[in-house]
Design a protein around this motif. Structure first.
Motif, PDB file in Angstrom:
ATOM      1  N   VAL A  52      -7.461  11.198  -3.733  1.00 33.46           N
ATOM      2  CA  VAL A  52      -8.857  10.811  -3.509  1.00 33.46           C
ATOM      3  C   VAL A  52      -9.493  11.724  -2.475  1.00 33.46           C
ATOM      4  O   VAL A  52     -10.643  12.161  -2.637  1.00 33.46           O
ATOM      5  CB  VAL A  52      -8.946   9.332  -3.087  1.00 33.46           C
ATOM      6  CG1 VAL A  52     -10.317   8.989  -2.536  1.00 33.46           C
ATOM      7  CG2 VAL A  52      -8.610   8.434  -4.257  1.00 33.46           C
ATOM      8  N   CYS A  53      -8.766  12.042  -1.430  1.00 31.36           N
ATOM      9  CA  CYS A  53      -9.290  12.977  -0.412  1.00 31.36           C
ATOM     10  C   CYS A  53      -9.585  14.332  -1.021  1.00 31.36           C
ATOM     11  O   CYS A  53     -10.614  14.939  -0.731  1.00 31.36           O
ATOM     12  CB  CYS A  53      -8.289  13.141   0.722  1.00 31.36           C
ATOM     13  SG  CYS A  53      -8.201  11.736   1.781  1.00 31.36           S
ATOM     14  N   ARG A  59     -12.188  19.534  -3.133  1.00 28.12           N
ATOM     15  CA  ARG A  59     -12.237  20.181  -4.441  1.00 28.12           C
ATOM     16  C   ARG A  59     -13.348  21.204  -4.526  1.00 28.12           C
ATOM     17  O   ARG A  59     -13.201  22.237  -5.162  1.00 28.12           O
ATOM     18  CB  ARG A  59     -12.418  19.127  -5.533  1.00 28.12           C
ATOM     19  CG  ARG A  59     -12.366  19.724  -6.930  1.00 28.12           C
ATOM     20  CD  ARG A  59     -12.378  18.666  -7.960  1.00 28.12           C
ATOM     21  NE  ARG A  59     -13.646  17.924  -7.913  1.00 28.12           N
ATOM     22  CZ  ARG A  59     -14.082  17.146  -8.867  1.00 28.12           C
ATOM     23  NH1 ARG A  59     -13.349  16.985  -9.948  1.00 28.12           N
ATOM     24  NH2 ARG A  59     -15.214  16.512  -8.764  1.00 28.12           N
ATOM     25  N   HIS A  60     -14.445  20.956  -3.862  1.00 31.83           N
ATOM     26  CA  HIS A  60     -15.614  21.848  -3.961  1.00 31.83           C
ATOM     27  C   HIS A  60     -15.705  22.858  -2.840  1.00 31.83           C
ATOM     28  O   HIS A  60     -16.688  23.556  -2.728  1.00 31.83           O
ATOM     29  CB  HIS A  60     -16.894  21.012  -4.001  1.00 31.83           C
ATOM     30  CG  HIS A  60     -16.913  20.054  -5.155  1.00 31.83           C
ATOM     31  ND1 HIS A  60     -16.945  20.454  -6.468  1.00 31.83           N
ATOM     32  CD2 HIS A  60     -16.850  18.693  -5.196  1.00 31.83           C
ATOM     33  CE1 HIS A  60     -16.944  19.395  -7.265  1.00 31.83           C
ATOM     34  NE2 HIS A  60     -16.885  18.312  -6.512  1.00 31.83           N
TER      35      HIS A  60
END
Length: 64
Positions: A52-53, A59-60
């Motif tokens: 989730v982190c 991720r971006h």
């Protein structure tokens, strides 16, 4: 700071701080004590917290 709380804080609190209360439980599932079920489930839940982190925060991020 929120990603540290989600990725490390929640699993740490669930394993270390809640462990004395979980140790007093007498519940068993398939003759496995609840303490063992709790610890094993947090192996998986910690991985989910870390995922989730990564999805929400890292991720971006641009690669350097």
């Amino acid at each position: 700071m929120l990603r540290v709380l989600i990725g490390l804080g929640i699993p740490f609190i669930a394993i270390v701080a809640v462990l004395p209360w979980v140790n007093e439980a007498t519940f068993t599932l398939f003759n496995i004590p609840f303490l063992y079920l709790w610890m094993f489930s947090w192996f998986l839940l910690t991985s989910i917290c870390m995922g989730v982190c990564w999805l929400c925060f890292d991720r971006h991020r641009p690669d350097y």
